[in-house]
Write a protein that holds these residues in place. Sequence first.
Motif: not given
Length: 560
Positions: A422-450
């Motif tokens: 495969g290619p030696r460079e790529a871009v992750i596109w990760l989109a999520v949908h949730h009924k509660q905003k608070e749940a997505l605040e958790i998701f948002s904070k867990e991207i950088a630790p990767a």
Amino acid sequence: MSFAALLRLRRPRLLRPVPRPQRWNRRRGSGCEPPAGAAVRIGCASGFWGDTAAAVPQLLYGGKLDFLVFDYLSEITMSLLTAAKARSPVLGYAPDFISTAMAPYIKDIHRKGIRVISNAGGINPLACAAALQEVAEKADIDLKIAVITGDDLMSEKENLRGAGITDLESGKPFPDSVHSMNVYLGARPISRALDLGADVVITGRCVDSGIVLGALIHSFGWNRDEFDLLAAGSLAGHLIECGAQCTGGIFTDWHVVPDWHNIGFPIVECSSEGDLIISKPPDTGGLISFGTVAEQLVYELGNPQRYLLPDVTCDFSEVSITEIPGFEGGAVKVHGAKGSPPSTFYKVGATYLDGFRATAVCPVGGPKAVQKGKLTAESILKRTRFMFSQLGYEDYSAVNIQVLGSEDTYGPHARRSIDGQGPREAVIWLAVHHKQKEALEIFSKEIAPAGAGMAPGLTGVIGGRPRISPVLKPFFFRYPKSNVQINLFLNGQYVETFEEDLTFTSDEAVSFDPPRINSELKDLPSGHHTYRLEDLAYTRSGDKGNSANIDESVWFSNSV
């Protein structure tokens, strides 16, 4: 060319050079009635909120216009403007119309006698007009600015909730969390405002084509029962309402369109008999051709024989598009629109809140970048789902993982690399949908630790921590015209209430599905042949909220 023969060769017909019709402007004309064959020139400088600022000067100085129109609104735009007005009572309109489109050119627009029509008023057309009045006063010019109100139905929300209203397409019941709700008004209030002497007409929600039809009704005095003329005027508006989409923008044969950086914006020259010529200013890029205009013709059309508008029900199935030689950048003649009585109902576009979404975009480098990207995205979801279960949140309503560069967009038709790495460079596109905003605040904070705890090569998070935004979905229904009060204002003062005449209307049942074409296909090759779709058809897609009608195509049965 009928719609069955919009369905014809990709090779267009050519028209011999035709004499240009005499231009006509009712305000500048010597009489009240236009001479036979008189024409009005209208340029469109905006197809959406955020369109290029390059359009106004090219149309203003090179278009020889009578009217300059701007289309800014979509269903989601209305909802965004509703939120803006909730923050401040002086917001809720498209500010670009004031600061970018009008302020730099207002003196020249006034000097040339060009009249302006725009739906930039959004949710707050009176505030939009007040802002433009300030610009006019600073420029020391006297403008008559008309405002049309009455499209906003939010005050009727509670009454409508229990009225058994369902969505026109899905049949879903009236939503609980309505965010905006606006009637698609017609062209007659606009023509009335022009009759009252307005230099600028600002509306809220109206049908996009109405900003052109209103100018033509005013200029030519077309009656309510002259349905073929009203259909022709609506076609004029439909063709230019999206700006550069009919001058080569997003054209199937994109490679033949020159000078995108200076793409010309469309001009329609309409005669009093309803004949149209589509062109663009000289010395601009882009292309006017059979194909570019035919693609725009089918844009968001649905059933071409029953295109429902507030002023007329249009039949575009026998429309003819013919190229005219001798025009720099191309020009086409368009005619053949037919009309019949409109409904006694307006269409209403509402939006409602359906949870929240967030999107993370992260570049990944190094060997096996695609595999690393997919595993990283899956691991982020697995980690956050575990956190949700600990905190009592539901699972995501929807997720979408794409690794750009791996041809994920093509699904099973993706072409993989020969070496399997495969290619030696790529871009992750990760989109999520949730009924509660608070749940997505958790998701948002867990991207950088990767970047420190998962695969090597995650080089950043584009745009920083993912933003959480509301998901707004469209809901459409019909509403009696007799229940809508349309008010006209001139320079901030109430002038009159517009009375909708329902004499020439009909509520005949209408199919929203395009007609089936049973014409025999002749002169096609036999045997096994493989073609790309773009070699056989001009195509154009449109979208309403989360629904994309990508099946709208112009097919040509003799093109192979």
